[in-house]
Design a protein around this motif. Structure first.
Motif, PDB file in Angstrom:
ATOM      1  N   HIS A 122     -69.522 -79.424  66.975  1.00 33.16           N
ATOM      2  CA  HIS A 122     -70.668 -78.705  67.521  1.00 33.16           C
ATOM      3  C   HIS A 122     -71.684 -78.316  66.443  1.00 33.16           C
ATOM      4  N   ILE A 123     -71.180 -78.058  65.240  1.00 37.01           N
ATOM      5  CA  ILE A 123     -72.050 -77.738  64.108  1.00 37.01           C
ATOM      6  C   ILE A 123     -71.668 -78.680  62.974  1.00 37.01           C
ATOM      7  N   PRO A 124     -72.310 -79.855  62.903  1.00 35.37           N
ATOM      8  CA  PRO A 124     -71.941 -80.855  61.898  1.00 35.37           C
ATOM      9  C   PRO A 124     -72.126 -80.347  60.467  1.00 35.37           C
ATOM     10  N   LEU A 125     -71.490 -81.022  59.536  1.00 33.72           N
ATOM     11  CA  LEU A 125     -71.562 -80.597  58.141  1.00 33.72           C
ATOM     12  C   LEU A 125     -72.994 -80.526  57.637  1.00 33.72           C
ATOM     13  N   GLY A 126     -73.858 -81.380  58.147  1.00 33.40           N
ATOM     14  CA  GLY A 126     -75.249 -81.372  57.697  1.00 33.40           C
ATOM     15  C   GLY A 126     -76.107 -80.308  58.346  1.00 33.40           C
ATOM     16  N   ASP A 127     -75.556 -79.570  59.300  1.00 36.33           N
ATOM     17  CA  ASP A 127     -76.295 -78.513  59.989  1.00 36.33           C
ATOM     18  C   ASP A 127     -76.356 -77.290  59.072  1.00 36.33           C
ATOM     19  N   ASP A 128     -77.576 -76.882  58.716  1.00 40.43           N
ATOM     20  CA  ASP A 128     -77.714 -75.798  57.742  1.00 40.43           C
ATOM     21  C   ASP A 128     -77.732 -74.409  58.381  1.00 40.43           C
ATOM     22  N   ARG A 129     -77.355 -74.317  59.662  1.00 37.72           N
ATOM     23  CA  ARG A 129     -77.251 -72.987  60.269  1.00 37.72           C
ATOM     24  C   ARG A 129     -76.188 -72.149  59.566  1.00 37.72           C
ATOM     25  N   MET A 130     -75.178 -72.812  59.048  1.00 39.71           N
ATOM     26  CA  MET A 130     -74.140 -72.114  58.299  1.00 39.71           C
ATOM     27  C   MET A 130     -73.716 -73.000  57.133  1.00 39.71           C
ATOM     28  N   PRO A 131     -73.249 -72.390  56.039  1.00 36.46           N
ATOM     29  CA  PRO A 131     -72.856 -73.199  54.875  1.00 36.46           C
ATOM     30  C   PRO A 131     -71.602 -74.014  55.152  1.00 36.46           C
ATOM     31  N   THR A 132     -71.517 -75.150  54.484  1.00 33.62           N
ATOM     32  CA  THR A 132     -70.294 -75.938  54.490  1.00 33.62           C
ATOM     33  C   THR A 132     -69.359 -75.349  53.439  1.00 33.62           C
ATOM     34  N   LEU A 133     -68.092 -75.181  53.794  1.00 36.47           N
ATOM     35  CA  LEU A 133     -67.123 -74.560  52.903  1.00 36.47           C
ATOM     36  C   LEU A 133     -66.107 -75.592  52.414  1.00 36.47           C
ATOM     37  N   MET A 134     -65.725 -75.484  51.167  1.00 37.97           N
ATOM     38  CA  MET A 134     -64.729 -76.368  50.550  1.00 37.97           C
ATOM     39  C   MET A 134     -65.152 -77.832  50.643  1.00 37.97           C
ATOM     40  N   GLY A 135     -66.448 -78.070  50.815  1.00 33.12           N
ATOM     41  CA  GLY A 135     -66.987 -79.422  50.803  1.00 33.12           C
ATOM     42  C   GLY A 135     -66.828 -80.207  52.088  1.00 33.12           C
ATOM     43  N   THR A 136     -65.933 -79.777  52.979  1.00 35.18           N
ATOM     44  CA  THR A 136     -65.564 -80.610  54.121  1.00 35.18           C
ATOM     45  C   THR A 136     -65.523 -79.873  55.446  1.00 35.18           C
ATOM     46  N   TYR A 137     -65.609 -78.545  55.402  1.00 34.94           N
ATOM     47  CA  TYR A 137     -65.353 -77.762  56.606  1.00 34.94           C
ATOM     48  C   TYR A 137     -66.488 -76.767  56.882  1.00 34.94           C
ATOM     49  N   LYS A 138     -66.622 -76.391  58.139  1.00 40.60           N
ATOM     50  CA  LYS A 138     -67.465 -75.261  58.506  1.00 40.60           C
ATOM     51  C   LYS A 138     -66.605 -74.005  58.632  1.00 40.60           C
ATOM     52  N   SER A 268     -65.051 -66.034  57.704  1.00 38.36           N
ATOM     53  CA  SER A 268     -65.110 -65.180  58.885  1.00 38.36           C
ATOM     54  C   SER A 268     -66.505 -65.188  59.497  1.00 38.36           C
ATOM     55  N   ALA A 269     -67.531 -65.158  58.643  1.00 39.85           N
ATOM     56  CA  ALA A 269     -68.905 -65.194  59.151  1.00 39.85           C
ATOM     57  C   ALA A 269     -69.179 -66.504  59.873  1.00 39.85           C
ATOM     58  N   ASN A 270     -68.731 -67.608  59.285  1.00 40.35           N
ATOM     59  CA  ASN A 270     -68.906 -68.898  59.951  1.00 40.35           C
ATOM     60  C   ASN A 270     -68.164 -68.933  61.282  1.00 40.35           C
ATOM     61  N   MET A 271     -66.957 -68.355  61.303  1.00 39.11           N
ATOM     62  CA  MET A 271     -66.177 -68.331  62.533  1.00 39.11           C
ATOM     63  C   MET A 271     -66.912 -67.562  63.628  1.00 39.11           C
ATOM     64  N   PHE A 272     -67.397 -66.367  63.316  1.00 40.78           N
ATOM     65  CA  PHE A 272     -68.090 -65.583  64.323  1.00 40.78           C
ATOM     66  C   PHE A 272     -69.401 -66.247  64.743  1.00 40.78           C
ATOM     67  N   GLN A 273     -70.067 -66.898  63.811  1.00 31.09           N
ATOM     68  CA  GLN A 273     -71.291 -67.610  64.172  1.00 31.09           C
ATOM     69  C   GLN A 273     -70.969 -68.760  65.128  1.00 31.09           C
TER      70      GLN A 273
END
Length: 314
Positions: A122-138, A268-273
């Motif tokens: 739903h929020i691909p790695l290239g989506d800048d609404r939230m940072p990508t974490l550990m290089g591979t995950y939202k 946690s912020a990414n999760m709630f977003q």
């Protein structure tokens, strides 16, 4: 009476597995028996399960041969991992792979794997609404569990994928309503005006029990669970009624949560977003269907009332 089908429960002394173990044990005349897998058979919770009639077996999910032996003779298993024990998505997938291989070796007929949604659908790695974490995950603990689903399929293990969600028990700890400078209770969540799909952790195990009772027809299926879908403001109204004093809702901006310095704040912020901005997360959690599997499914109000004395009130 025919011999009962044994369900090996990983994490039987924990939250999710404990709920399933208790549900099976409470069904005295039912078709299942509990084999509680634990690393410490001498723990208080393990001894309580044994006293209630569970078979307690020492096993570690990182010991494939020992785990396969613990699965021997069982009909099925409930499998869960604790991401927060190590914080590593790669370890999460390694543990899942170990359990899948052990389940296949033991010839289990029905496995329930406790998993989560893949946020990147739903929020691909290239989506800048939230940072990508550990290089591979939202949201690493979501995405790693979702990736692990394929490990069970590839191993040929008959599996039901039980997608969990936010535990209301989180509101009894650091996320509990806090008093502001005026002494009023405030529920602070990074949910904006969106609905949060929450659940009583005990109901995860009870729903897993319902799935086991229906058996093979649930193999290969995904069941997404929740107890109720409520906004933060709606949750505050319920808590006001239960606690007997006003509770105000304060929406926390995602970036404010993300900027905090405690470990896991960004995740946690990414999760709630994800919860707040992806309506499909709520949409796939059909409460009527969950209640079909678990007729005693609790609403938030029922859960809060049952835990009224556990809320911090300082």
């Amino acid at each position: 009476m025919s011999e009962k089908k044994v369900i090996a429960v990983v994490g039987a002394t924990g939250a999710q597995g404990g709920g399933l173990a208790r549900a099976i044990l409470a069904d005295v005349n039912g078709e299942f028996a509990v084999r509680a897998l634990t690393r410490d058979a001498a723990s208080e919770k393990a001894r309580e399960l044994a006293a209630q009639g569970a078979e307690v077996v020492v096993a570690d999910i990182r010991d494939e041969s020992g785990l396969a032996k613990a699965f021997e003779g069982a009909y099925g298993a409930f499998l869960v991992t604790n991401f927060w024990e190590h914080g590593s998505p790669e370890r999460e997938k390694e543990d899942a792979a170990t359990m899948a291989r052990a389940a296949r070796a033991a010839g289990l007929q029905h496995v329930i794997w406790s998993t989560l949604d893949d946020t990147r659908e739903h929020i691909p790695l290239g989506d800048d609404r939230m940072p990508t974490l550990m290089g591979t995950y939202k949201v690493p603990h979501f995405d790693a569990k979702a990736e692990a689903n394929q490990l069970f399929t590839d191993a040929g293990v008959p599996t039901t994928f039980l997608e969990t969600t936010f535990y209301w028990e989180n509101l009894l700890g650091p996320m509990a309503p806090q008093r502001d400078q005026d002494g009023a209770l405030v529920l602070a969540l990074a949910m904006g005006d969106s609905k949060l799909a929450g659940v009583a952790v005990e109901d995860i195990g009870k729903t897993a029990f319902g799935i086991l009772k229906y058996g093979a027809e649930f193999v290969g299926r995904t069941v997404s669970i929740a107890g109720e879908h409520l906004t933060g403001a709606e949750m505050a109204v319920v808590l006001s009624e239960v606690l007997g004093e006003p509770v105000n809702y304060a929406p926390v901006p995602f970036d404010v949560l993300r900027a905090q310095e405690w470990a896991g704040a960004a995740e946690s912020a990414n999760m709630f977003q994800f919860y707040a901005e992806v309506p499909e997360f709520v949409a796939v959690r059909d409460l009527d269907f969950v209640r079909f599997l678990n007729p005693s499914l609790q609403t938030f109000g029922q859960w809060a009332q049952a835990h009224k004395g556990a809320f911090p009130r300082g």
